[in-house]
Design a protein around this motif. Sequence first.
Motif, PDB file in Angstrom:
ATOM      1  N   GLU A 167      84.006  76.958   5.811  1.00  9.59           N
ATOM      2  CA  GLU A 167      83.510  75.809   5.770  1.00  9.59           C
ATOM      3  C   GLU A 167      84.476  74.823   6.445  1.00  9.59           C
ATOM      4  N   MET A 170      73.501  69.417  -1.301  1.00  7.26           N
ATOM      5  CA  MET A 170      74.161  70.268  -2.215  1.00  7.26           C
ATOM      6  C   MET A 170      74.024  70.093  -3.715  1.00  7.26           C
ATOM      7  N   LYS A 171      74.180  68.902  -3.940  1.00  3.42           N
ATOM      8  CA  LYS A 171      74.194  68.394  -5.390  1.00  3.42           C
ATOM      9  C   LYS A 171      72.837  68.631  -5.890  1.00  3.42           C
ATOM     10  N   ARG A 222      84.906  81.274   1.529  1.00  2.00           N
ATOM     11  CA  ARG A 222      83.983  80.612   2.082  1.00  2.00           C
ATOM     12  C   ARG A 222      84.225  79.023   2.450  1.00  2.00           C
ATOM     13  N   HIS A 223      85.226  78.473   1.387  1.00  2.34           N
ATOM     14  CA  HIS A 223      85.515  77.309   1.464  1.00  2.34           C
ATOM     15  C   HIS A 223      86.306  76.906   2.649  1.00  2.34           C
ATOM     16  N   ALA A 266      74.660  72.478  -6.897  1.00  2.00           N
ATOM     17  CA  ALA A 266      76.391  72.880  -6.451  1.00  2.00           C
ATOM     18  C   ALA A 266      77.147  71.952  -7.405  1.00  2.00           C
ATOM     19  N   THR A 267      78.071  72.612  -7.918  1.00  2.00           N
ATOM     20  CA  THR A 267      79.154  71.695  -8.810  1.00  2.00           C
ATOM     21  C   THR A 267      80.040  70.898  -7.796  1.00  2.00           C
ATOM     22  N   ASN A 268      80.413  69.685  -8.581  1.00  2.00           N
ATOM     23  CA  ASN A 268      81.326  68.980  -7.989  1.00  2.00           C
ATOM     24  C   ASN A 268      82.685  69.732  -7.406  1.00  2.00           C
ATOM     25  N   PHE A 308      82.708  72.826  -6.087  1.00  2.00           N
ATOM     26  CA  PHE A 308      82.309  73.600  -5.124  1.00  2.00           C
ATOM     27  C   PHE A 308      82.042  72.764  -3.903  1.00  2.00           C
ATOM     28  N   ILE A 309      81.673  71.534  -4.117  1.00  2.00           N
ATOM     29  CA  ILE A 309      81.159  70.471  -2.879  1.00  2.00           C
ATOM     30  C   ILE A 309      82.834  70.107  -2.534  1.00  2.00           C
ATOM     31  N   THR A 366      84.503  83.069  -2.737  1.00  2.00           N
ATOM     32  CA  THR A 366      84.253  81.888  -2.753  1.00  2.00           C
ATOM     33  C   THR A 366      85.201  81.025  -1.983  1.00  2.00           C
TER      34      THR A 366
END
Length: 294
Positions: free
Chosen positions: A12, A203-204, A8-9, A208-210, A212-213, A5
């Motif tokens: 991105e 995404m929401k 991935r962040h 997706a969690t806050n 994660f965004i 994860t």
Amino acid sequence: MKPRTLRRHFRESFKNLRRNGWMTFASVSAVTVTLMLTGIFLVIMLNLNKIGTDIENDVEVRVHVKLETTEAEKDQLKAQIENLPEVEGVEYSSKEQELQNLINDMGSDYTLFEQSNPLYDVFIVKTARPQDTPDAARKIEQFSQTEKAVYGEGKVENLFSFMKTARNIGMILVAGLLFTAMFLISNTIKITIFARRKEIEIMKLVGATNWFIRWPFLLEGLWIGLLGSIIPIAAIAVGYYYAEQEASERFASHFIDFIGYIPLIVPVTLLMLVIAVFIGIWGSFISVRRFLNV
């Protein structure tokens, strides 16, 4: 957070920086300009503070001993001075030493006074805090063997008052610059995130969690802060190298000493990095928060 994860962040965040090239450039430019102004002002204020502190530390009380004072009474006077809570150190200078210092400073014309020395024996008194000098001088003048205590009355108080005011103004200006930087950068980043509000909403909606965004945007703020700090740090590092050499040569005869290159640049560089990273992350955090309530 899982390593996958986190990777991935990171991907991105880099992808978004490239995808929003002009907005990234605007954000980095905002960091660069505001950090450059903050860094320059910080370097100036640190040097002015050092010069002021050096001047304050040079303040001393010169206690003129009455001419008829015996050696035993001089020892008693020295003990009285040393017992004052404000006093840090006391040095004795005989009137012969004082005359020799005068000749060295003013020229050989004063050798005429060697046969009839009109000067006083002197105790040179340093206080623990320069601001305590006037109080110490007033107390010393009450001692019976003291002719007078000289410390630049009036001028010293004005100096302390000026330095206190200058430091307070400097702190307010630095705080103002940092607040302005945070405001400009957070608003620039906010425009970038506003253009991607649909992406956040989608995404929401898919669950997706806050956080994660939020993470890619925080990493973008981190990169923006780091990129924006490169030019200011390099410019101040190079500029101060030459400015410090030039200023030291020019003001050497005035006994003005500036902060050395390494002792100043290392902490200022670290501070500017921390400020840039904090402003970038904080700007992203504040800007993305309003779009998470879908």
